[in-house]
Design a protein around this motif. Structure first.
Motif, PDB file in Angstrom:
ATOM      1  N   SER A 227      41.428  36.528  30.972  1.00 34.43           N
ATOM      2  CA  SER A 227      41.315  35.830  32.253  1.00 34.43           C
ATOM      3  C   SER A 227      42.579  36.041  33.079  1.00 34.43           C
ATOM      4  O   SER A 227      42.710  35.501  34.173  1.00 34.43           O
TER       5      SER A 227
ATOM      6  N   ASP B 233      36.007  38.899  26.228  1.00 41.22           N
ATOM      7  CA  ASP B 233      35.761  39.163  27.651  1.00 41.22           C
ATOM      8  C   ASP B 233      34.599  38.340  28.205  1.00 41.22           C
ATOM      9  O   ASP B 233      34.611  37.967  29.382  1.00 41.22           O
TER      10      ASP B 233
ATOM     11  N   ALA C 170      35.665  35.233  29.872  1.00 42.42           N
ATOM     12  CA  ALA C 170      36.442  35.315  31.120  1.00 42.42           C
ATOM     13  C   ALA C 170      35.532  35.244  32.345  1.00 42.42           C
ATOM     14  O   ALA C 170      35.973  35.461  33.468  1.00 42.42           O
ATOM     15  N   MET C 171      34.244  34.941  32.113  1.00 38.59           N
ATOM     16  CA  MET C 171      33.300  34.924  33.232  1.00 38.59           C
ATOM     17  C   MET C 171      32.836  33.515  33.562  1.00 38.59           C
ATOM     18  O   MET C 171      31.857  33.334  34.286  1.00 38.59           O
TER      19      MET C 171
ATOM     20  N   HIS D 237      34.963  35.709  38.886  1.00 33.55           N
ATOM     21  CA  HIS D 237      35.759  36.802  38.329  1.00 33.55           C
ATOM     22  C   HIS D 237      35.407  38.096  39.035  1.00 33.55           C
ATOM     23  O   HIS D 237      34.352  38.227  39.659  1.00 33.55           O
ATOM     24  N   ASN D 238      36.305  39.062  38.883  1.00 35.74           N
ATOM     25  CA  ASN D 238      36.111  40.366  39.497  1.00 35.74           C
ATOM     26  C   ASN D 238      35.836  41.371  38.371  1.00 35.74           C
ATOM     27  O   ASN D 238      36.651  41.523  37.464  1.00 35.74           O
TER      28      ASN D 238
ATOM     29  N   SER E 184      46.208  32.196  33.418  1.00 34.11           N
ATOM     30  CA  SER E 184      45.438  32.020  34.652  1.00 34.11           C
ATOM     31  C   SER E 184      46.083  31.017  35.606  1.00 34.11           C
ATOM     32  O   SER E 184      45.424  30.523  36.519  1.00 34.11           O
TER      33      SER E 184
ATOM     34  N   ARG F 175      38.514  44.028  37.533  1.00 33.78           N
ATOM     35  CA  ARG F 175      39.729  43.413  36.985  1.00 33.78           C
ATOM     36  C   ARG F 175      39.475  42.977  35.539  1.00 33.78           C
ATOM     37  O   ARG F 175      40.331  43.137  34.669  1.00 33.78           O
ATOM     38  N   LEU F 176      38.298  42.443  35.288  1.00 35.01           N
ATOM     39  CA  LEU F 176      37.973  42.015  33.926  1.00 35.01           C
ATOM     40  C   LEU F 176      38.060  43.193  32.959  1.00 35.01           C
ATOM     41  O   LEU F 176      38.654  43.099  31.878  1.00 35.01           O
TER      42      LEU F 176
END
Ligand code: TYM
Length: 321
Positions: free
Chosen positions: A10, A39, A42-43, A47-48, A193, A51-52
């Motif tokens: 993240s 991963d 991280a959503m 989120h992008n 983050s 980038r993730l």
């Protein structure tokens, strides 16, 4: 014993992740252990995608460079099918109240519009990560303890309701470095983050950036250096140095006459501790073929180890073939 733990891409990997988690994964790593880049976790907030992907690659490289055995490492989304199915089964074992009680959910959802449902259900995916692999020991920092307890409660409930499939996991907390605090705001934990990164030391920061951040760290008004957890800024610096040198914070404090001296020592200890990791990770990031090879091998091993549990769980709940 099977140890398992994860890290979420993240943001860039920070010192707390390294001292509280990754360093121990490298030191303790046994042949049955699994460590992964989570991963899918991280959503849970906006989120992008590009980038993730880049952050996941960075974390994979950091784990390898930190000395976590490459054969223990995988990327969570490579097991998305197994984990998705098991998460659903576990969501059907978990009450809404149990999920809504999670401190991290309450903190992250507070005052936010359009909270993603996945922010609420994320600890259930984390339970699936743990239970899929039959993990018994889950090394995490203090902030993740409640999530591991939820995984344990769900394992017990599933096993007694439907039949024994899952091992009972427990959280294993580190002795030193369990909670590294933000250097600029020591009331908060250091976080990848965080909106403002002035107080966050990233593992890939250049030495001069590390020095600058440590020298600007907030301490307190007392002039003598002493270890007192009620003085979070100075306690944090002493704990960081102690985690780097393997001493007790009280022992470290006795060596310094001023905060300026202490900060210089902390800066150098952090720079030296992170140097091999930063250099190794940068090399790997320049070799995508090698990273892809590590990722592919790890995915195959983790899927082979875990998939029979999701099949068994589906069968026991009356689904699956
Ligand atoms: P994450 O990415 O927030 O953190 C990864 C690890 O770093 C520890 N940590 C810290 N330790 C000390 N001081 C800090 N300031 C600090 N910040 C983070 C965390 O405790 C953690 O051990 N949900 C997890 C990843 C995960 C996971 C799992 C872990 C996904 N599935 C299954 C264990 C088992 C997370 O977001 O960690």
């Amino acid at each position: 014993m099977t140890r398992l733990s994860g890290i979420t891409p993240s943001g860039h990997v920070q010192l707390g992740n390294y001292l509280g988690a990754i360093r121990r994964w490298a030191a303790d790593g046994g042949p049955d252990d699994l460590y992964f880049v989570s991963d899918l976790h991280a959503m849970t907030t906006a989120h992008n995608p590009a980038r993730l992907r880049a952050l996941a690659a960075e974390q994979l490289a950091v784990l390898v460079a930190a000395g976590v055995p490459a054969e223990s490492i995988f990327v969570q989304s490579d097991l998305a099918r197994e984990l998705g199915a098991l998460t659903w089964v576990l969501e059907c074992t978990c009450s809404y109240g149990e999920a809504a009680r999670m401190i991290q959910f309450k903190e992250k959802a507070k005052g936010r519009a359009g909270v993603r449902l996945s922010l609420l259900t994320y600890p259930v995916l984390m339970a699936a990560d743990i239970l899929l692999q039959g993990a018994t020991d889950v090394p995490v920092g203090e902030d993740q303890r409640q999530h591991v307890e939820l995984a344990r409660a769900l394992a017990r409930r599933f096993n007694t309701t439907y039949g024994e499939v899952f091992a009972m996991p427990r959280a294993v907390l580190p002795v030193a470095g369990a909670r590294v605090r933000d250097l600029a705001d020591p009331r908060r934990k250091m976080s990848k983050s965080a909106g403002d990164s002035a107080g966050v030391v990233f593992v890939l920061d250049e030495p001069d950036q590390v020095r600058r951040k440590v020298r600007r760290a907030v301490t307190d008004t007392a002039t003598e250096v002493a270890y007192d957890p009620q003085r979070p800024g100075s306690a944090n610096l002493l704990e960081i140095l102690a985690a780097c040198t393997g001493e007790a914070p009280e022992e470290v404090a006795a060596r310094f006459g001023s905060y300026a001296e202490l900060k210089d020592a902390v800066a150098e200890a952090v720079v030296e501790t992170l140097r091999p990791v930063r250099e190794g990770a940068r090399e790997l990031l320049a070799d995508p073929a090698e990273l892809a090879r590590v990722r592919k091998a790890g995915a195959a091993r983790a899927a082979e180890r875990g998939s029979h549990r999701v099949d068994a769980a589906l069968r026991l709940v009356g689904a699956g073939g």
